[in-house]
Design a protein around this motif. Structure first.
Motif, PDB file in Angstrom:
ATOM      1  N   ARG A  49      -4.302  11.248  -3.615  1.00 28.81           N
ATOM      2  CA  ARG A  49      -5.635  11.385  -3.041  1.00 28.81           C
ATOM      3  C   ARG A  49      -6.350  10.044  -3.060  1.00 28.81           C
ATOM      4  O   ARG A  49      -5.968   9.122  -3.774  1.00 28.81           O
ATOM      5  CB  ARG A  49      -6.444  12.423  -3.803  1.00 28.81           C
ATOM      6  N   GLY A  50      -7.352   9.972  -2.259  1.00 29.19           N
ATOM      7  CA  GLY A  50      -8.184   8.785  -2.235  1.00 29.19           C
ATOM      8  C   GLY A  50      -7.669   7.702  -1.302  1.00 29.19           C
ATOM      9  O   GLY A  50      -6.662   7.856  -0.614  1.00 29.19           O
ATOM     10  N   SER A  51      -8.397   6.615  -1.320  1.00 26.50           N
ATOM     11  CA  SER A  51      -8.083   5.525  -0.399  1.00 26.50           C
ATOM     12  C   SER A  51      -6.755   4.846  -0.729  1.00 26.50           C
ATOM     13  O   SER A  51      -6.070   4.370   0.175  1.00 26.50           O
ATOM     14  CB  SER A  51      -9.210   4.496  -0.402  1.00 26.50           C
ATOM     15  N   VAL A  52      -6.376   4.824  -2.004  1.00 27.58           N
ATOM     16  CA  VAL A  52      -5.114   4.183  -2.351  1.00 27.58           C
ATOM     17  C   VAL A  52      -3.933   4.988  -1.825  1.00 27.58           C
ATOM     18  O   VAL A  52      -2.939   4.425  -1.351  1.00 27.58           O
ATOM     19  CB  VAL A  52      -5.003   3.918  -3.870  1.00 27.58           C
ATOM     20  N   CYS A  53      -4.029   6.291  -1.839  1.00 25.35           N
ATOM     21  CA  CYS A  53      -2.963   7.142  -1.312  1.00 25.35           C
ATOM     22  C   CYS A  53      -2.879   7.006   0.212  1.00 25.35           C
ATOM     23  O   CYS A  53      -1.790   6.891   0.772  1.00 25.35           O
ATOM     24  CB  CYS A  53      -3.207   8.596  -1.694  1.00 25.35           C
ATOM     25  N   GLN A  54      -4.037   7.004   0.861  1.00 19.70           N
ATOM     26  CA  GLN A  54      -4.038   6.819   2.304  1.00 19.70           C
ATOM     27  C   GLN A  54      -3.492   5.443   2.694  1.00 19.70           C
ATOM     28  O   GLN A  54      -2.799   5.306   3.702  1.00 19.70           O
ATOM     29  CB  GLN A  54      -5.450   7.007   2.857  1.00 19.70           C
ATOM     30  N   SER A  55      -3.784   4.441   1.896  1.00 18.84           N
ATOM     31  CA  SER A  55      -3.248   3.103   2.161  1.00 18.84           C
ATOM     32  C   SER A  55      -1.738   3.077   2.004  1.00 18.84           C
ATOM     33  O   SER A  55      -1.037   2.443   2.802  1.00 18.84           O
ATOM     34  CB  SER A  55      -3.881   2.083   1.218  1.00 18.84           C
ATOM     35  N   ALA A  56      -1.233   3.756   0.989  1.00 23.21           N
ATOM     36  CA  ALA A  56       0.217   3.816   0.795  1.00 23.21           C
ATOM     37  C   ALA A  56       0.888   4.578   1.937  1.00 23.21           C
ATOM     38  O   ALA A  56       1.972   4.195   2.400  1.00 23.21           O
ATOM     39  CB  ALA A  56       0.546   4.464  -0.544  1.00 23.21           C
ATOM     40  N   GLN A  57       0.255   5.651   2.407  1.00 24.64           N
ATOM     41  CA  GLN A  57       0.808   6.389   3.540  1.00 24.64           C
ATOM     42  C   GLN A  57       0.784   5.551   4.814  1.00 24.64           C
ATOM     43  O   GLN A  57       1.736   5.563   5.604  1.00 24.64           O
ATOM     44  CB  GLN A  57       0.032   7.699   3.736  1.00 24.64           C
ATOM     45  N   ALA A  58      -0.289   4.816   5.022  1.00 17.90           N
ATOM     46  CA  ALA A  58      -0.353   3.911   6.171  1.00 17.90           C
ATOM     47  C   ALA A  58       0.688   2.801   6.040  1.00 17.90           C
ATOM     48  O   ALA A  58       1.272   2.363   7.037  1.00 17.90           O
ATOM     49  CB  ALA A  58      -1.749   3.317   6.292  1.00 17.90           C
ATOM     50  N   ASP A  59       0.933   2.373   4.809  1.00 22.46           N
ATOM     51  CA  ASP A  59       1.957   1.366   4.543  1.00 22.46           C
ATOM     52  C   ASP A  59       3.327   1.851   5.011  1.00 22.46           C
ATOM     53  O   ASP A  59       4.088   1.109   5.624  1.00 22.46           O
ATOM     54  CB  ASP A  59       1.978   1.053   3.045  1.00 22.46           C
ATOM     55  N   VAL A  60       3.625   3.121   4.754  1.00 23.69           N
ATOM     56  CA  VAL A  60       4.892   3.710   5.206  1.00 23.69           C
ATOM     57  C   VAL A  60       4.957   3.709   6.735  1.00 23.69           C
ATOM     58  O   VAL A  60       5.976   3.325   7.325  1.00 23.69           O
ATOM     59  CB  VAL A  60       5.070   5.152   4.658  1.00 23.69           C
ATOM     60  N   ALA A  61       3.877   4.124   7.371  1.00 22.30           N
ATOM     61  CA  ALA A  61       3.870   4.196   8.833  1.00 22.30           C
ATOM     62  C   ALA A  61       4.027   2.813   9.461  1.00 22.30           C
ATOM     63  O   ALA A  61       4.824   2.621  10.389  1.00 22.30           O
ATOM     64  CB  ALA A  61       2.575   4.856   9.310  1.00 22.30           C
ATOM     65  N   PHE A  62       3.291   1.838   8.967  1.00 19.74           N
ATOM     66  CA  PHE A  62       3.385   0.480   9.520  1.00 19.74           C
ATOM     67  C   PHE A  62       4.751  -0.141   9.233  1.00 19.74           C
ATOM     68  O   PHE A  62       5.285  -0.886  10.057  1.00 19.74           O
ATOM     69  CB  PHE A  62       2.273  -0.408   8.982  1.00 19.74           C
ATOM     70  N   ALA A  63       5.315   0.170   8.070  1.00 19.31           N
ATOM     71  CA  ALA A  63       6.647  -0.343   7.751  1.00 19.31           C
ATOM     72  C   ALA A  63       7.705   0.280   8.663  1.00 19.31           C
ATOM     73  O   ALA A  63       8.666  -0.390   9.055  1.00 19.31           O
ATOM     74  CB  ALA A  63       6.981  -0.086   6.287  1.00 19.31           C
ATOM     75  N   ALA A  64       7.531   1.551   9.012  1.00 16.86           N
ATOM     76  CA  ALA A  64       8.469   2.195   9.940  1.00 16.86           C
ATOM     77  C   ALA A  64       8.396   1.534  11.322  1.00 16.86           C
ATOM     78  O   ALA A  64       9.427   1.291  11.954  1.00 16.86           O
ATOM     79  CB  ALA A  64       8.169   3.692  10.047  1.00 16.86           C
ATOM     80  N   VAL A  65       7.193   1.209  11.770  1.00 20.42           N
ATOM     81  CA  VAL A  65       7.051   0.510  13.044  1.00 20.42           C
ATOM     82  C   VAL A  65       7.652  -0.891  12.936  1.00 20.42           C
ATOM     83  O   VAL A  65       8.308  -1.372  13.871  1.00 20.42           O
ATOM     84  CB  VAL A  65       5.571   0.459  13.487  1.00 20.42           C
ATOM     85  N   GLY A  66       7.446  -1.544  11.796  1.00 16.47           N
ATOM     86  CA  GLY A  66       8.063  -2.854  11.576  1.00 16.47           C
ATOM     87  C   GLY A  66       9.576  -2.777  11.663  1.00 16.47           C
ATOM     88  O   GLY A  66      10.225  -3.648  12.251  1.00 16.47           O
ATOM     89  N   TRP A  67      10.149  -1.727  11.085  1.00 18.88           N
ATOM     90  CA  TRP A  67      11.604  -1.540  11.177  1.00 18.88           C
ATOM     91  C   TRP A  67      12.040  -1.375  12.632  1.00 18.88           C
ATOM     92  O   TRP A  67      13.040  -1.952  13.052  1.00 18.88           O
ATOM     93  CB  TRP A  67      12.034  -0.338  10.341  1.00 18.88           C
TER      94      TRP A  67
END
Length: 174
Positions: free
Chosen positions: A109-127
């Motif tokens: 929960r919170g902004s740190v969790c949302q940041s980690a989830q966004a990190d996964v999404a951006f990393a997938a696009v990077g891949w």
């Protein structure tokens, strides 16, 4: 549309996504290191490394290898291919590892969790971006048999202001 006009915009987008993942990973790692009693997860640290590696790779693929590392030889093409494919593997491993880590958390929960989830999404696009340029690089090396007169990223040494490099003949060729 030529390969030269495709690769440079892809490199720019790769750089943008690398910076996004770098910022998000740094935020999550900082939160872990300052707010909790445990250090940041290795998955976050790995994505931080991957984004730095990508930025260095873009620099080397576009500036260093074509100018300083054996231009106009097959060796420079294989070095570039190795750098390209290492990024493909690192990005894939990074986003999958972080996705698995987040899926196993008891709560998120919170902004740190949302940041980690966004990190996964951006990393997938990077891949996906590195996979696209990797496929282009592999096709170019295979198409030309690995022994190209111009670097596989599409720049001629004449345009870069470099003199052609002559490869000495071996005993078998003489």
């Amino acid at each position: 549309m030529s390969r030269k006009t495709i690769i440079l915009p892809l490199r720019a987008v790769q750089g943008v996504f690398s910076l996004l993942v770098l910022a998000l990973s740094a935020y999550v790692a900082h939160w872990y290191n300052t707010t909790t009693v445990i250090s940041s997860p290795s998955e976050i640290n790995f994505l931080f490394f991957v984004s730095l590696w990508s930025l260095l790779s873009i620099l080397s693929l576009e500036l260093l290898i074509p100018r300083f590392v054996a231009p106009m030889t097959a060796a420079s093409n294989y070095i570039a291919l190795g750098v390209e494919l290492s990024n493909v593997v690192f990005w894939f491993a990074g986003f999958v590892a972080l996705a698995v880590f987040l899926s196993r958390l008891l709560f998120c929960r919170g902004s740190v969790c949302q940041s980690a989830q966004a990190d996964v999404a951006f990393a997938a696009v990077g891949w996906l971006l590195w996979t696209a340029t990797g496929v282009l690089m592999v096709k170019e090396v295979v198409r030309k048999g690995g022994l190209m007169k111009t670097p596989s990223w599409g720049r001629s040494t004449k345009a870069a202001g470099l003199a052609p490099v002559e490869v000495p003949a071996t005993k078998e060729q003489v």
